[in-house]
Design an enzyme around this catalytic site. Structure first.
Site, PDB file in Angstrom:
ATOM      1  CD  GLU A  25       0.720   3.296  -4.669  1.00 45.47           C
ATOM      2  OE1 GLU A  25       1.486   2.594  -3.985  1.00 45.47           O
ATOM      3  OE2 GLU A  25      -0.513   3.350  -4.469  1.00 45.47           O
TER       4      GLU A  25
ATOM      5  CB  SER B 261      -7.751  11.603  41.835  1.00 45.41           C
ATOM      6  OG  SER B 261      -8.783  11.122  41.011  1.00 45.41           O
TER       7      SER B 261
ATOM      8  CD  GLU C 160      -2.294  -2.100  -1.531  1.00 47.34           C
ATOM      9  OE1 GLU C 160      -2.438  -2.565  -0.394  1.00 47.34           O
ATOM     10  OE2 GLU C 160      -1.309  -1.430  -1.869  1.00 47.34           O
TER      11      GLU C 160
HETATM   12  C1  XIL Z   1       2.532   3.944   1.845  1.00 40.38           C
HETATM   13  C2  XIL Z   1       3.148   5.250   2.279  1.00 40.38           C
HETATM   14  O1  XIL Z   1       4.128   5.609   1.339  1.00 40.38           O
HETATM   15  C3  XIL Z   1       3.749   5.102   3.645  1.00 40.38           C
HETATM   16  O2  XIL Z   1       4.209   6.360   4.128  1.00 40.38           O
HETATM   17  C4  XIL Z   1       2.712   4.551   4.618  1.00 40.38           C
HETATM   18  O3  XIL Z   1       3.311   4.323   5.868  1.00 40.38           O
HETATM   19  C5  XIL Z   1       2.133   3.271   4.093  1.00 40.38           C
HETATM   20  O4  XIL Z   1       1.604   3.499   2.810  1.00 40.38           O
HETATM   21  N1  XIL Z   1       0.542   1.020  -1.758  1.00 40.38           N
HETATM   22  C6  XIL Z   1      -0.231   2.145  -1.635  1.00 40.38           C
HETATM   23  C7  XIL Z   1       0.289   3.326  -0.915  1.00 40.38           C
HETATM   24  O5  XIL Z   1      -1.315   2.226  -2.237  1.00 40.38           O
HETATM   25  O6  XIL Z   1      -0.746   4.045  -0.311  1.00 40.38           O
HETATM   26  C8  XIL Z   1       1.324   2.931   0.083  1.00 40.38           C
HETATM   27  O7  XIL Z   1       1.850   4.116   0.638  1.00 40.38           O
HETATM   28  C9  XIL Z   1       2.380   2.087  -0.554  1.00 40.38           C
HETATM   29  C10 XIL Z   1       1.799   0.816  -1.098  1.00 40.38           C
END
Ligand code: XIL
Length: 733
Positions: A259, A636, A150
């Site tokens: 993802e 303390s 990102e």
């Molecule tokens: C997310 C996880 O799923 C959550 O549990 C965490 O709180 C935040 O991150 N893009 C990514 C992932 O590259 O690492 C993220 O994962 C979701 C968005």
């Protein structure tokens, strides 16, 4: 086998429908196109049914959080492998491949990396060490890494294509190049990916493409592009996905969908905005979801020459980072396949056209979303963790009606703080050395988390840290400590009965008195505990203990967090002591800064205590106004004051008590007869040997000295509650 999917689709379909569904998982159906993966949490790889589901359906795994920069290296050079190891071992044991996610990211990265404004060189050293250490550890099993996550902006109008992260501001895009170089050095065999979301947006995909192209031309080892694939039922279109892949194909020969999830509302991308729609999933929504998955898999299959892995972000709706209300995955909250699963599995064509985005002003939508917030469901938010008992109850120190913080029977503490707009939330309570417990945002906008391990029994101060600011937890009551009213939590102690508020016991009284203090030109406050008999036996006179708090605290501490009055009531009712009065006032300790203790004389306080407060108490209460009936003790820094004042004013007190507050040496005390009893204590996690040796030395020198070590506690109030309980039984004898 390259054209297998296209040419043999009809045949394959027949084969699939002729085989019982259970024998053909998604990994088998797509084995000639790409691997099918899933991101997992700890529960997924420990729960037998979920393990079985993973093995049946998937041949690639990504750690949802456990290999990220912060979880693996929470502070510099301190690596934490427990969770990542467990997932890696699961992969090793089951012949499943592991995708590494992720090495460098602006989110979920330890603050230590950049918070002290390091030079570029120092930052690169930290980055290199992190990347080398993590990559080396999992070399045998991780076949591909998301090296940088990102780094491109979402702002379509921005001139600079990059996200303005701390790393970028420090190094420019060189940090991206370095990260890939370090990863290649560490493992020449792993495929290295740049990973991002909104990757089908034409503006952003062009920027991703341009950046990767530029890097590759400069010799930076980028092998692939990770398309996160956080989509929804309204988009991207099949053509947009197709266009993005076609573009990426021109610069890399490996594309992973990293993802994948599809929301049944209009939210998308890598940020959580927690839409509430889709709570009631209608049949048409179910169909739209199935159709969008069908489109996505159709276009991924079309590009199977470059797409070599498609990973779902989470195993089921129950595990989804988006919350089940977004209905995002092929498996529902009960791990049962949805219609979407059938469409993916059977490679069905979509039934309908893509739905039109509902036209609604954004503001109205937000309001609706807020109204549709599903109730907070702890079972969904706190995954079962091995070894952690799910018997959490609200802490007894919570504000009325507040459900959080909670504690369980093992001493774990669990937090929930509502802060929907916050970027980062943690609480200061946690296992030592880790800066507390990081909370994570969940689907209803609240931040949740459980301590990594059990806390010591007893009372703890803590506070919340929200986006860099210090706040109290609105769920917990406040207690004066660290020179401010802090949140407090109580981990039930196994011996808590000695300070319990018992129904079968007569209770004394804690009253506030305001006394004149000419030396400080003020009116000062003290709290006075009088035993239950005080108001009945009007002629009786009582000895007095002057009891001091510690640094950062004040005259409220001993009765609020210390339960001094309840300890006394119980001791008296159980016939263990004869009643006495306790006086608690502010020890004027809090102007002292760290390091300034050496200059602290307690001189001003001595005047307030001995020349102003004691005469006030002796003239307003029925006290035995003589040295033999007077004790001074403190915890303390209050112990430090006790030692100074008792030694300077031997004519005033006959009993001395230091609770985690130092020791007397025999040579400190000029006249052996000036003191009737010395009590010294601390927690077993403090300096028990110091206490034991000092008490031995005092005894050897002929003093009536007693030592006490509170088992399993540190410099905290359970040590002092227990110490008061012990000491009270030795006073005025
Ligand atoms: C997310 C996880 O799923 C959550 O549990 C965490 O709180 C935040 O991150 N893009 C990514 C992932 O590259 O690492 C993220 O994962 C979701 C968005």
């Amino acid at each position: 086998m390259k054209n297998f999917c296209k040419n043999f689709l009809p045949l394959l379909l027949m084969a699939v429908s002729a085989t019982p569904a259970s024998s053909q998982g998604l990994k088998d159906v797509y084995k000639d196109c790409f691997m099918v993966g899933v991101s997992v949490n700890q529960r997924n790889v420990t729960n037998p049914e979920q393990q079985a589901l993973i093995k049946q359906e998937f041949n690639s795994i990504t750690c949802e959080n456990d290999m990220k920069p912060e979880p693996t290296e929470p502070s510099e050079g301190n690596f934490n492998w427990r969770n990542a190891d467990r997932i890696a071992d699961f992969c090793r044991a089951n012949g499943i491949k592991l995708r590494g996610h992720c090495l460098m990211w602006h989110s979920q990265i330890g603050k230590w990396m950049t918070d002290d404004n390091p030079t570029k060189e120092v930052f690169y050293q930290r980055m290199r060490n992190h990347i080398h250490t993590v990559v080396n550890r999992y070399k045998d099993i991780v076949y591909a890494w998301d090296v940088v996550n990102e780094a491109i902006t979402d702002d379509r109008n921005a001139e600079d294509p990059y996200r303005q992260s701390v790393m970028y501001k420090l190094c420019g895009d060189e940090f991206i190049a370095k990260a890939f170089q370090y990863a290649r050095e560490a493992d020449p065999k792993a495929l290295l990916f740049y990973n991002d979301y909104n990757e089908c947006d034409p503006v952003k995909s062009r920027r991703i493409h341009d950046m990767v192209k530029k890097m590759k031309e400069a010799g930076i080892p980028i092998d692939g592009i990770g398309m996160q694939g956080h989509y929804n039922i309204y988009g991207p279109t099949e053509k947009e996905i197709d266009d993005a892949i076609s573009l990426y194909k021109t610069v890399v020969s490996h594309i992973h969908v990293t993802e994948l999830d599809i929301r049944v509302n209009e939210e998308m991308g890598g940020q959580l905005r927690f839409s509430r729609e889709g709570v009631n999933v209608t049949d048409s929504v179910e169909q739209h979801l199935a159709d969008q998955y069908a489109r996505a898999f159709r276009v991924f299959s079309k590009h199977k020459d470059v797409v070599d892995c498609v990973t779902f972000w989470n195993l089921s709706d129950r595990d989804s980072w988006l919350g089940a209300a977004n209905y995002p995955l092929p498996f529902d909250t009960n791990y049962k396949p949805k219609r979407a699963y059938q469409y993916i599995h059977d490679m069905k064509a979509p039934l309908w056209d893509m739905p039109k985005r509902p036209a609604r002003p954004a503001r109205q939508q937000n309001r609706q979303n807020a109204q549709q917030r599903p109730p907070f469901n702890p079972a969904q938010v706190f995954p079962e963790e091995e070894g952690v008992k799910e018997d959490f109850v609200p802490s007894e120190l919570n504000q009325p009606g507040q459900q959080y913080p909670q504690v369980n029977s093992q001493g774990y503490a669990r937090f929930r703080i509502e802060a929907p707009q916050a970027q980062e939330v943690s609480v200061s309570l946690g296992l030592g050395g880790r800066g507390g417990t990081k909370l994570h945002k969940t689907y209803d906008g609240s931040w949740v988390g459980t301590t990594e391990g059990p806390m010591d029994e007893g009372f703890h101060y803590y506070h919340a840290n929200i986006d860099g600011g210090t706040f109290n937890d609105p769920g917990a009551c406040n207690f004066y400590g660290s020179t401010r009213w802090e949140s407090g939590i109580e981990i039930p102690a196994h011996d808590k009965d000695f300070y319990a508020m018992r129904q079968d016991v007569p209770h004394g009284n804690v009253q506030q008195v305001l006394f004149a203090s000419p030396s400080t030109n003020s009116v000062r406050r003290a709290f006075v505990y009088t035993p239950p008999s005080y108001d009945k036996k009007k002629k009786e006179k009582y000895p007095v203990l002057y009891l001091q708090h510690g640094w950062g605290e004040d005259e409220t501490a001993w009765s609020n967090q210390g339960h001094a009055n309840l300890i006394m009531d119980n001791l008296i009712a159980d016939g263990k002591i004869k009643p006495f009065i306790i006086v608690m006032t502010y020890g004027m300790t809090n102007g002292v800064r760290f390091g300034g203790l050496r200059e602290f004389t307690a001189q001003e306080f001595e005047t307030v205590l001995v020349d102003e407060l004691i005469p006030y108490i002796d003239s307003h209460f029925r006290t035995k106004a003589k040295k033999e009936s007077r004790a001074m003790a403190g915890l303390s820094m209050g112990g430090f004051e006790t030692k100074l004042i008792t030694l300077r004013r031997p004519e005033v007190f006959a009993y001395y008590g230091l609770l985690s507050g130092g020791q007397y040496a025999p040579s400190d005390i000029k006249d052996k007869n000036q003191v009737k009893m010395i009590f010294q204590s601390c927690g077993s996690k403090e300096n028990p040997d110091g206490i034991k040796q000092s008490v031995e030395a005092l005894k050897a020198a002929g003093f009536n000295a007693h030592g006490y070590i509170s088992e399993g506690t540190a410099h905290e109030f359970l040590t002092w509650r227990r110490s008061l309980y012990q000491m009270a039984q030795l006073l005025f004898k």
